[in-house]
Scaffold this active site. Structure first.
Site, PDB file in Angstrom:
ATOM      1  N   ASP A 132       5.501  -7.945   7.055  1.00 34.26           N
ATOM      2  CA  ASP A 132       4.562  -6.881   6.730  1.00 34.26           C
ATOM      3  C   ASP A 132       5.167  -6.218   5.487  1.00 34.26           C
ATOM      4  O   ASP A 132       6.122  -5.460   5.583  1.00 34.26           O
ATOM      5  CB  ASP A 132       4.436  -5.919   7.911  1.00 34.26           C
ATOM      6  CG  ASP A 132       3.408  -4.830   7.652  1.00 34.26           C
ATOM      7  OD1 ASP A 132       2.890  -4.750   6.527  1.00 34.26           O
ATOM      8  OD2 ASP A 132       3.125  -4.057   8.579  1.00 34.26           O
TER       9      ASP A 132
ATOM     10  N   TYR B 276     -18.083 -13.631 -10.216  1.00 35.13           N
ATOM     11  CA  TYR B 276     -18.092 -13.703  -8.749  1.00 35.13           C
ATOM     12  C   TYR B 276     -17.066 -14.714  -8.257  1.00 35.13           C
ATOM     13  O   TYR B 276     -16.366 -14.485  -7.272  1.00 35.13           O
ATOM     14  CB  TYR B 276     -19.487 -14.096  -8.237  1.00 35.13           C
ATOM     15  CG  TYR B 276     -19.595 -13.990  -6.733  1.00 35.13           C
ATOM     16  CD1 TYR B 276     -20.064 -12.819  -6.140  1.00 35.13           C
ATOM     17  CD2 TYR B 276     -19.194 -15.041  -5.901  1.00 35.13           C
ATOM     18  CE1 TYR B 276     -20.137 -12.696  -4.764  1.00 35.13           C
ATOM     19  CE2 TYR B 276     -19.261 -14.923  -4.523  1.00 35.13           C
ATOM     20  CZ  TYR B 276     -19.737 -13.752  -3.952  1.00 35.13           C
ATOM     21  OH  TYR B 276     -19.805 -13.638  -2.595  1.00 35.13           O
TER      22      TYR B 276
ATOM     23  N   PHE C 133       3.535  -1.022  12.314  1.00 33.53           N
ATOM     24  CA  PHE C 133       2.791   0.080  11.702  1.00 33.53           C
ATOM     25  C   PHE C 133       1.503   0.265  12.506  1.00 33.53           C
ATOM     26  O   PHE C 133       1.068  -0.652  13.188  1.00 33.53           O
ATOM     27  CB  PHE C 133       2.486  -0.274  10.248  1.00 33.53           C
ATOM     28  CG  PHE C 133       1.702   0.784   9.536  1.00 33.53           C
ATOM     29  CD1 PHE C 133       2.270   2.017   9.277  1.00 33.53           C
ATOM     30  CD2 PHE C 133       0.396   0.559   9.138  1.00 33.53           C
ATOM     31  CE1 PHE C 133       1.533   3.004   8.636  1.00 33.53           C
ATOM     32  CE2 PHE C 133      -0.333   1.537   8.496  1.00 33.53           C
ATOM     33  CZ  PHE C 133       0.227   2.762   8.238  1.00 33.53           C
ATOM     34  N   ASP C 134       0.889   1.448  12.445  1.00 36.92           N
ATOM     35  CA  ASP C 134      -0.242   1.721  13.357  1.00 36.92           C
ATOM     36  C   ASP C 134      -1.407   0.739  13.225  1.00 36.92           C
ATOM     37  O   ASP C 134      -1.930   0.258  14.227  1.00 36.92           O
ATOM     38  CB  ASP C 134      -0.701   3.192  13.281  1.00 36.92           C
ATOM     39  CG  ASP C 134      -1.045   3.662  11.881  1.00 36.92           C
ATOM     40  OD1 ASP C 134      -0.869   2.882  10.930  1.00 36.92           O
ATOM     41  OD2 ASP C 134      -1.483   4.820  11.733  1.00 36.92           O
TER      42      ASP C 134
ATOM     43  N   ALA D 117       4.441  -4.236   2.751  1.00 34.65           N
ATOM     44  CA  ALA D 117       3.967  -3.126   1.918  1.00 34.65           C
ATOM     45  C   ALA D 117       5.032  -2.619   0.938  1.00 34.65           C
ATOM     46  O   ALA D 117       4.728  -2.310  -0.207  1.00 34.65           O
ATOM     47  CB  ALA D 117       3.491  -1.979   2.807  1.00 34.65           C
TER      48      ALA D 117
ATOM     49  N   LYS E 145       0.959   0.395  -1.792  1.00 31.16           N
ATOM     50  CA  LYS E 145       2.274   1.027  -1.747  1.00 31.16           C
ATOM     51  C   LYS E 145       3.072   0.570  -2.973  1.00 31.16           C
ATOM     52  O   LYS E 145       2.833   1.064  -4.051  1.00 31.16           O
ATOM     53  CB  LYS E 145       3.001   0.663  -0.448  1.00 31.16           C
ATOM     54  CG  LYS E 145       2.102   0.603   0.805  1.00 31.16           C
ATOM     55  CD  LYS E 145       1.657   1.935   1.325  1.00 31.16           C
ATOM     56  CE  LYS E 145       0.627   1.900   2.442  1.00 31.16           C
ATOM     57  NZ  LYS E 145       0.822   1.043   3.564  1.00 31.16           N
TER      58      LYS E 145
ATOM     59  N   HIS F 294      -5.502   9.147  15.740  1.00 30.80           N
ATOM     60  CA  HIS F 294      -4.954  10.254  14.939  1.00 30.80           C
ATOM     61  C   HIS F 294      -5.735  10.524  13.664  1.00 30.80           C
ATOM     62  O   HIS F 294      -5.690  11.611  13.129  1.00 30.80           O
ATOM     63  CB  HIS F 294      -3.485  10.001  14.620  1.00 30.80           C
ATOM     64  CG  HIS F 294      -3.233   8.724  13.891  1.00 30.80           C
ATOM     65  ND1 HIS F 294      -3.360   7.496  14.483  1.00 30.80           N
ATOM     66  CD2 HIS F 294      -2.873   8.477  12.606  1.00 30.80           C
ATOM     67  CE1 HIS F 294      -3.074   6.545  13.605  1.00 30.80           C
ATOM     68  NE2 HIS F 294      -2.788   7.121  12.462  1.00 30.80           N
TER      69      HIS F 294
HETATM   70  C1  LIG Z   1      -0.003   0.876   4.847  1.00 34.31           C
HETATM   71  C2  LIG Z   1       0.555  -0.142   5.720  1.00 34.31           C
HETATM   72  C3  LIG Z   1      -0.268  -1.078   6.359  1.00 34.31           C
HETATM   73  C4  LIG Z   1      -1.786  -1.036   6.276  1.00 34.31           C
HETATM   74  O1  LIG Z   1      -2.244  -1.115   4.982  1.00 34.31           O
HETATM   75  P1  LIG Z   1      -3.572  -0.395   4.468  1.00 34.31           P
HETATM   76  O2  LIG Z   1      -3.608  -0.768   3.038  1.00 34.31           O
HETATM   77  O3  LIG Z   1      -3.429   1.060   4.714  1.00 34.31           O
HETATM   78  O4  LIG Z   1      -4.708  -0.970   5.227  1.00 34.31           O
HETATM   79  C5  LIG Z   1       0.348  -2.034   7.141  1.00 34.31           C
HETATM   80  N1  LIG Z   1       1.674  -2.073   7.314  1.00 34.31           N
HETATM   81  C6  LIG Z   1       2.485  -1.180   6.717  1.00 34.31           C
HETATM   82  C7  LIG Z   1       3.964  -1.269   6.938  1.00 34.31           C
HETATM   83  C8  LIG Z   1       1.963  -0.180   5.911  1.00 34.31           C
HETATM   84  O5  LIG Z   1       2.775   0.712   5.358  1.00 34.31           O
END
Ligand SMILES: *Cc1c(COP(=O)(O)O)cnc(C)c1O
Length: 460
Positions: A216, A73, A125-126, A218, A259, A451
């Site tokens: 950000d 844990y 990103f959304d 990813a 990603k 969406h």
């Molecule tokens: C996928 C993504 C996110 C969100 O990540 P999740 O793992 O889907 O919650 C944020 N910013 C970018 C640029 C992404 O491609």
């Protein structure tokens, strides 16, 4: 001009059967799904290009890491292995695991912004936009103009418009700008890369006005691969060193590890050196995700992530990965199908507005093409356009997106050349009957991130 497909730098050790339904079955399934591809069952999809998120194939090394995961844990070995990997690659002092990218946004953004504040990004990103709004602030996109022309080939169409950034800061007042976010690669602009030089320039503006800069992150590795190919200064650098250089200009990062870190679940928050902020991040992590040394993940996930962070940096892998996208793009060029060019890192963003000039933005051309691809060959994709962008949070009006794309996101290490050929052939078939394709209207939608769940019907 045909380009050569880069052979997979791996061989296949395990397989998962997939099956194409008949055309009648596909038409029935998409109708039942209310024309929302998120409502389809995975088993009813033949080639799943809905997202490259969490859909990659893990390596033998990652799977053996799964067996070695420490499920303590608190203070498990796998946590320390991940910490070491994160510190080594990104050069940040504090690395906090969380269960995915949006969890990182949730844990961090509430600490930095609130009502009356703004966050500015090359493009949000959304989910990132949603977490800015959930924190009470407003999100502003500030991408370079060339990103808005899908036919214009430029090396770094993901960049921030630095001049406009400075203008926005002065217009809204520097004390009201809570955060600047650099999305690398720029997902919503079509997986377009950001140059290190642009990062330096943005960092200088942030320092000048005392605004923190967040990556950000990813697609940290794909972005570095493009930098190596396209930015003269870095042509002889190792991918890992380019990543380190890029991150040196920011103060913090949020990452969806689903990603480029090639895991099915995971995320990170990185804080370069602000210990006070890190303490608050830990507090939020405990409230929202779980104890700090597992952050909503199993020990086995932490272990696979620690391995995946390095595998994503492998140059042979990246050449094959980006090569798959370039292969699709070359075939689209031959067929005269427009897409965000040059092709980006994780997907081909088809210009649905160009394919369906008769469908207006508020009848969602990107969604219309996504539905057609499923009907045509069982291919699942998604809209990156006005349908995804949604409504203005203040007025409730449908917003008009800069682009109307249908995204073919390619999962990592999953599909072969023959699969990609089927996708291109389906697009060509749709293009031939494009004028008959209809737009869609929404019959039901939830208030945020609509969406994923909305119901649609064709406009007759
Ligand atoms: C996928 C993504 C996110 C969100 O990540 P999740 O793992 O889907 O919650 C944020 N910013 C970018 C640029 C992404 O491609």
């Amino acid at each position: 001009m045909a380009i050569k497909y880069v052979a997979e730098p791996f061989r296949i050790k395990m397989v998962e059967p997939i099956k194409m339904l008949s055309r009648e079955e596909r038409e029935e399934k998409i109708k039942e799904a209310k024309y929302n591809l998120f409502n389809l069952k995975g088993e009813d999809v033949f080639i799943d290009l809905l997202t490259d998120s969490g859909t990659g194939a893990m390596s033998d090394k990652q799977w053996s890491g799964v067996m070695r995961g420490d499920e303590a844990y608190a203070g498990g070995k796998s946590y320390f292995k991940l910490l070491e990997a994160g510190q080594d690659i990104f050069g940040y002092k504090f690395i906090q695991p969380v269960h995915q990218g949006r969890a990182a946004e949730k844990v961090l953004f509430g600490l930095l912004m609130g009502s009356g504040k703004y966050a500015i990004s090359n493009m949000f990103f959304d989910t990132t936009r949603a977490h800015v709004e959930l924190a009470g602030a407003r999100a502003i996109d500030c991408v370079v103009e060339e990103a808005k022309d899908p036919t214009l080939r430029a090396p770094f169409k993901g960049n921030m418009d630095v001049e406009k950034l400075e203008k926005l800061i002065n217009e809204y007042g520097k004390e009201n700008i809570a955060l600047v976010v650099m999305t690398i690669t720029n997902n919503s602009a079509g997986g377009q890369p950001v140059s290190v030089q642009n990062m330096r320039d943005v960092s200088a503006v942030c320092k000048k006005y005392g605004i923190p800069l967040c990556i950000d992150a990813a697609r940290y590795a794909e972005n570095a691969f493009f930098v190596k190919q396209r930015e003269e200064e870095f042509k002889d650098w190792a991918i890992k060193d380019i990543v380190r250089e890029m991150f040196s200009y920011a103060d913090m990062f949020t990452m969806s590890a689903k990603k480029d870190a090639i895991v099915n679940m995971g995320g990170l928050v990185g804080i370069k050196e602000d210990e006070e902020l890190y303490q608050k991040v830990k507090g939020n992590t405990i409230s929202f995700e779980g104890f700090t040394t597992y952050g909503g993940l199993s020990g086995r996930d932490l272990e696979a992530l620690a391995v995946g962070l390095y595998e994503g940096l492998d140059e042979d892998y990246l050449r094959y990965r980006i090569g798959q996208l370039e292969y699709i793009a070359a075939k689209l060029d031959e067929a005269g199908i427009a897409y965000q060019a040059p092709v980006g890192g994780h997907g081909v963003f088809i210009d649905a507005k160009a394919m369906f000039p008769h469908i207006p933005y508020n009848e969602f051309p990107g969604q219309a093409l996504a539905v057609e691809l499923y009907k045509e060959a069982g291919i699942r994709t998604c809209d990156i356009g006005s349908y995804m962008l949604g409504n203005d949070p203040d007025t409730g009006e449908q917003l008009q997106a800069e682009f109307e794309f249908t995204r073919l996101a390619v999962p990592r290490r999953v599909y072969t050349q023959a699969h990609l050929d089927i996708v291109v052939d389906a697009l060509i078939a749709i293009k031939e009957r494009a004028s008959e394709v209809k737009g869609y209207r929404i019959t039901w939608e939830p208030p945020v991130l609509r969406h994923f769940q909305a119901h649609l019907e064709p406009v007759e």
